[in-house]
Design a protein around this motif. Structure first.
Motif, PDB file in Angstrom:
ATOM      1  N   ARG A  95       0.815  -1.216   0.000  1.00 24.86           N
ATOM      2  CA  ARG A  95       0.000   0.000   0.000  1.00 24.86           C
ATOM      3  C   ARG A  95       0.853   1.272   0.000  1.00 24.86           C
ATOM      4  NH1 ARG A  95      -4.511  -2.487  -1.697  1.00 24.86           N
ATOM      5  NH2 ARG A  95      -5.697  -3.578  -0.072  1.00 24.86           N
ATOM      6  N   ALA A  96       2.044   1.224  -0.585  1.00 24.51           N
ATOM      7  CA  ALA A  96       2.878   2.432  -0.629  1.00 24.51           C
ATOM      8  C   ALA A  96       2.220   3.531  -1.465  1.00 24.51           C
ATOM      9  CB  ALA A  96       4.261   2.088  -1.192  1.00 24.51           C
ATOM     10  N   THR A  97       1.619   3.151  -2.588  1.00 30.34           N
ATOM     11  CA  THR A  97       0.958   4.148  -3.441  1.00 30.34           C
ATOM     12  C   THR A  97      -0.190   4.814  -2.696  1.00 30.34           C
ATOM     13  OG1 THR A  97       1.534   2.887  -5.420  1.00 30.34           O
ATOM     14  CG2 THR A  97      -0.253   4.488  -5.626  1.00 30.34           C
TER      15      THR A  97
ATOM     16  N   ASP B 165      -0.509   5.087   0.558  1.00 30.46           N
ATOM     17  CA  ASP B 165       0.076   5.954   1.589  1.00 30.46           C
ATOM     18  C   ASP B 165       0.419   7.321   1.006  1.00 30.46           C
ATOM     19  OD1 ASP B 165      -0.023   4.617   3.959  1.00 30.46           O
ATOM     20  OD2 ASP B 165       1.975   3.749   3.829  1.00 30.46           O
TER      21      ASP B 165
ATOM     22  N   TRP C  81      -1.471   4.799   8.460  1.00 27.24           N
ATOM     23  CA  TRP C  81      -1.034   6.089   7.920  1.00 27.24           C
ATOM     24  C   TRP C  81      -1.204   7.196   8.955  1.00 27.24           C
ATOM     25  CZ3 TRP C  81      -3.945  10.525   7.405  1.00 27.24           C
ATOM     26  CH2 TRP C  81      -3.307  11.596   6.769  1.00 27.24           C
TER      27      TRP C  81
ATOM     28  N   ASP D 203       2.336  -8.638  -2.889  1.00 34.58           N
ATOM     29  CA  ASP D 203       2.068  -8.200  -1.514  1.00 34.58           C
ATOM     30  C   ASP D 203       1.215  -9.220  -0.765  1.00 34.58           C
ATOM     31  OD1 ASP D 203       3.520  -5.899  -1.816  1.00 34.58           O
ATOM     32  OD2 ASP D 203       1.788  -4.647  -2.324  1.00 34.58           O
TER      33      ASP D 203
END
Length: 965
Positions: A301-303, A305, A339, A459
């Motif tokens: 979930r980096a995008t 974030d 987050w 992931d």
């Protein structure tokens, strides 16, 4: 004199008398022409106007009758009705059409600065209305849409007039008309807000407040939303003015005081990051900290974030209001809480969190209690917290006006759950999570929307590794990959299976994969002991909040075998029209039980499909049977429409009972082929499903119509597989018609696939099973038998059978297979070395299909015509036909004929010395074949359509040279 549309449709003559325009359909034609004055209206649009999605067989003739009658009535009226491609056009003076005159007056008013002059123009426009627009037309969706458009125009004109009256200080004069409009449609917030302002200007403040409260209740009950900015602004205007009148002063939002000084010591659940101070310094206030603990084992979930940073972070570029939405179990709360902890330092005045329990069986959280908790966390003493919810919301907005706060509102069901909980200060940010899309919050408050999908495969595997250890996952990589797929890459499901495996160290990953592979028990397996946490529970929490139509559709989609369904299939399952089906699809999509990967195509994840299957099994057996039959009959009728695009003489399937209420609009060849490509997996799967269910007649009919649709797509193996199942169903059904039809269709597909020896006896059986009394069925059998004879090297036999089919067509007047038989006869004559006869047959085919040049038989006839012209030495004419055929093939997307035409055109070019150009066409043909599963161009097609050697020696040498190259 003129055409009146703003009420019952009328034609007024010069003497003011009404001309007789008989019948609702004829009046509808006149209305559409008048609304499109000066523009050509396509014939298909008239069909939609009069008959929606189901025009009768003689629709064109009926339309022509209406047009002829209107031309007589319009004589001397100042209007002229012309035939203009692609339909009809009405010409005349726009001012003689009341709807156009009203629009022109409103447009003039919009550019007039003087309020009094503009109000006079708008009032003149309003006087043209005589009641509900288009009041006496047929009840079709297009008629309704046109009437709605005119009604919207009246409302816009009315509100523009009322605004001008308000500016002039005459708002009270607009009240009766606005009240009538609000009674008719109380959900138009700008109109209601305008009524409030006019009432207030006329000294009727209490009435204005009553209007507001009625609107608020109606919006909540009918739409589940709170009043938007227009109504809220009107309310503020009324209240502020009244307060100023009573107290001698007013306090606007921009004049609020700073942070209050009566705050006590609030309790926080996070570790405080230090005291916060107002703009003017002390007193210090406690820092609210209500975030739950950050989730453990979080991956990816980096995008997402980064998106949250952009929309709601301390250094954001967005407006500070975000909605994270997605299906149950996708990890919305985990993402946002993680987050929020990471971004906490950027919100020194605190972090507020509330679980709104939007889908909890016990009911949602009480907003008043949530506000009370927020106020206490912000340091407001208990004695200073009002009892009423609205007062608490007002105090919350005041408390947050100058703070830098992060608010997380988790698990909201609708916009009403969020109303009053949004902070007011520019330094605040709010993130809302919901399994509902909350699009209203996007519209009314400008929220940014993030739709969270399942984890990417990598992931998802990492999540398993975190829970099980990387070594255990690496020991069974294939099983781990299958486990991820069986869980739909859903974090909740992955955590459940990881917990089950962690609690059973003796199990292999493959053991659990085997258990989950059984679709009947998969949902039961995706839960913890006791079922407290399970995928089924997560889905069942959403189900009660769906409208009845959406609940029914979720279950009924079980019989749909495709990965995607369209609104027309949904309509067939529900027994409704397309509009009602879309109303059922909307909530399912909004709650992420369905996805909409492309406009009008709705898909399901496997776990949702299995949940729907459980619901389906609760329905009565007869309802389940009827659902399948309705879907199959819809696909039969819709596929028949597509076939008619390829063969306008095709006799469509007519269900024994009521047919589908909604059908796709297949306006041209590209849209038809696009529909065919999308629906092909569904049609093929339905053939198998119908056979398995014992619906043998539906199965072979589906296979038969699908085979025709396959033709242009070039997917020979899929076409053949579908037909073999259909042939088995026909044998189980036992009817002579089905057997003959499927034997002929299967023989045709076998010949195309190169299995001529297997095709010949089937084709012979189809001919032997039928007689000339069977009409089109016998003609088709003869035509297929002729084609198989040509492919087997018996052109004389092919010619004899083709002539027999042609003789029967000419004697009987039957036309369903006429174009195909003529086109095949032309091809046979090419093979026999009779180019003049081939040319005659080809041109007769093209004449028959002049109105449908993209039909398969027409394209085949063009190939035969070009080859015949080559053989006759007319190379210029031949090249012209070749290039036109290629253009049509490209425009339709007919892969098979496109590839074949390129191959033969390459031979023509090689024979005229243009080797480079020929090579390009051959290469393109090869790419077309390869892309659609036929890497080797079919030699049988070459032999069927190749020119005689003596007449085209140069062409043959050129073709051989290209093959060697």
């Amino acid at each position: 004199m003129g055409i009146r549309l703003l009420g019952p449709v009328e034609l007024r003559l010069a003497d003011g008398e009404a001309a007789g325009v008989g019948g609702a359909q004829r009046r509808a034609v006149l209305a559409l022409l008048a609304l499109e004055l000066g523009r050509a209206v396509p014939v298909d649009r008239f069909f939609e106007l009069l008959w929606a999605d189901a025009p009768p067989t003689r629709a064109r003739a009926a339309l022509q009758g209406h047009v002829a009658a209107l031309r007589k009535v319009l004589t001397g009226s100042g209007f002229t009705l012309l035939t203009r491609s692609p339909g009809y056009q009405l010409t005349g003076e726009p001012g003689a059409v009341d709807a156009l005159a009203a629009g022109a007056l409103a447009a003039r008013a919009a550019t007039t600065a003087d309020d009094a002059a503009a109000a006079a123009l708008l009032q003149q426009a309003l006087r043209l209305w005589r009641g509900a627009a288009l009041a006496d037309l047929p009840a079709t969706p297009l008629c309704a849409a046109l009437a709605d458009r005119l009604d919207d125009t009246r409302t816009e004109t009315l509100t523009a007039w009322a605004e001008r009256q308000l500016r002039l200080g005459h708002g009270h004069t607009a009240v009766p008309a606005l009240e009538q409009s609000v009674r008719a449609d109380g959900l138009r917030e700008p109109t209601t807000a305008l009524l409030m302002r006019c009432l207030h200007q006329g000294g009727r403040g209490p009435d204005a407040l009553r209007v507001y409260h009625r609107a608020r209740v109606r919006l909540d009950e009918e739409l589940g939303v709170t009043p938007g900015p227009a109504l809220q602004a009107a309310l503020t205007e009324v209240l502020t003015a009244d307060r100023a009148t009573e107290q001698g002063f007013g306090r606007t939002a921009g004049q609020r005081s700073g942070r209050p000084t009566d705050q006590g010591s609030g309790r926080t659940t996070e570790q405080p990051t230090g005291p916060a101070t107002g703009a003017s310094g002390p007193p210090a206030v406690p820092v609210a900290g209500q975030l739950p603990s950050p989730p453990r084992g979080f991956v990816g979930r980096a995008t997402e974030d980064g998106w949250l940073d952009q929309q709601c972070g301390p250094d954001r570029s967005g407006d500070g209001l975000a909605v994270v939405t997605g299906p149950a179990g996708v990890g919305k709360t985990a993402l946002v809480v993680r987050w929020a902890h990471r971004a906490a330092a950027g919100f020194p005045d605190g972090r507020l969190f509330a679980d709104l329990r939007g889908f909890d069986p016990a009911g949602p959280a009480d907003p008043g209690q949530v506000l009370g908790g927020f106020l206490r966390a912000l340091g407001v003493p208990e004695t200073a917290i009002p009892e009423e919810r609205d007062a608490r919301a007002a105090l919350f907005r005041e408390q947050t006006g100058r703070r830098r706060l992060l608010v997380v509102l988790d698990n909201a069901r609708c916009v009403g759950d969020v109303a009053g909980l949004l902070p007011s200060g520019p330094g605040c940010a709010t993130v809302v999570t919901s399994r509902n899309s909350l699009e209203d919050l996007v519209v009314t408050d400008g929220a940014a929307l993030l739709q969270l999908d399942a984890l990417p495969a990598g992931d998802a595997r990492r999540l398993l590794e975190r829970q099980l250890t990387a070594e255990r996952v690496a020991a069974e990589p294939d099983a781990a990959g299958r486990l991820v797929g069986l869980c739909d890459r859903l974090p909740l499901a992955l955590r459940i299976v990881a917990a089950r495996l962690a609690a059973r160290p003796g199990w292999r990953v493959a053991d659990l994969v085997e258990e989950l592979s059984d679709e009947r028990t998969r949902l039961a397996s995706l839960g913890t002991p006791g079922g407290v946490t399970s995928v089924r529970t997560a889905l069942s929490l959403t189900y009660p909040h769906l409208p009845d139509g959406a609940r029914s559709l979720l279950a009924l989609l079980t019989v749909h075998p495709g990965t995607e369904a369209d609104p027309y299939a949904a309509a067939a399952l529900l027994g409704t029209d397309a509009a009602a089906a879309r109303q059922a699809l909307g909530p399912l999509t909004a709650h992420h039980l369905l996805t909409e990967p492309s406009p009008g195509r709705f898909g399901r994840h496997d776990l949702v499909r299995l949940y729907g299957a459980e619901l389906f099994e609760r329905l009565p057996a007869e309802r389940r049977r009827q659902a399948f039959r309705s879907l199959a009959d819809y696909e039969l009728v819709a596929a028949g429409l597509a076939v008619r695009r390829m063969n306008p003489f095709h006799e469509p399937f007519r269900p024994a009972g009521p047919g589908p209420l909604a059908l796709p609009r297949l306006a041209d060849a590209p849209s038809t082929l696009a529909w065919c490509h999308a629906e092909e997996p569904v049609l093929r799967a339905l053939v198998t499903a119908a056979t398995d269910r014992g619906e043998h007649e539906r199965a072979w009919r589906l296979a038969r119509v699908t085979a025709t649709l396959y033709y242009g797509a070039g997917r020979v193996s899929d076409r053949l597989g579908c037909l073999r199942i259909g042939l088995r169903a026909a044998r189980l059904d036992g009817g002579r018609e089905g057997l003959a039809a499927m034997e002929a269709a299967t023989a045709c597909a076998l010949g195309s696939a190169g299995h001529v020896a297997e095709a010949l006896p089937l084709a012979a059986q189809a001919v032997a099973r039928t007689t000339p009394d069977d009409g089109d069925l016998h003609i088709h059998a003869l035509s297929v038998r002729a084609s198989m004879a040509a492919l087997s090297g018996d052109p004389a036999g092919a010619d004899r059978l083709s002539r027999a089919a042609l003789d029967l067509i000419r004697a009987s007047g039957l036309r369903e297979h006429a174009a195909t038989v003529l086109s095949n006869a032309a091809a046979v004559k090419v093979v026999l070395g009779e180019p003049a006869a081939a040319l005659d047959h080809a041109r007769e085919t093209r004449a028959l299909l002049a109105g449908n040049p993209t039909a398969n038989a027409h394209l085949w006839a063009m190939v035969s015509e070009a080859l015949a012209l080559q053989a006759l030495g007319e190379r210029t004419a031949a090249e012209r036909v070749w290039r036109e055929a290629l253009r049509l093939c490209r425009s339709t997307g007919n892969v098979r004929l496109h590839a074949l035409t390129r191959r033969h055109f390459a031979g023509f070019l090689a024979g005229t010395g243009r080797a480079d150009e020929a090579r390009e066409h051959l290469r393109a043909a090869g790419e077309l074949y390869t892309a659609h599963g036929d890497a080797r161009p079919a030699e049988e097609l070459d032999r069927l359509l190749a020119p005689p050697p003596a007449a085209a020696a140069d062409d043959s040498r050129g073709r051989r040279r290209m093959r060697i190259a």
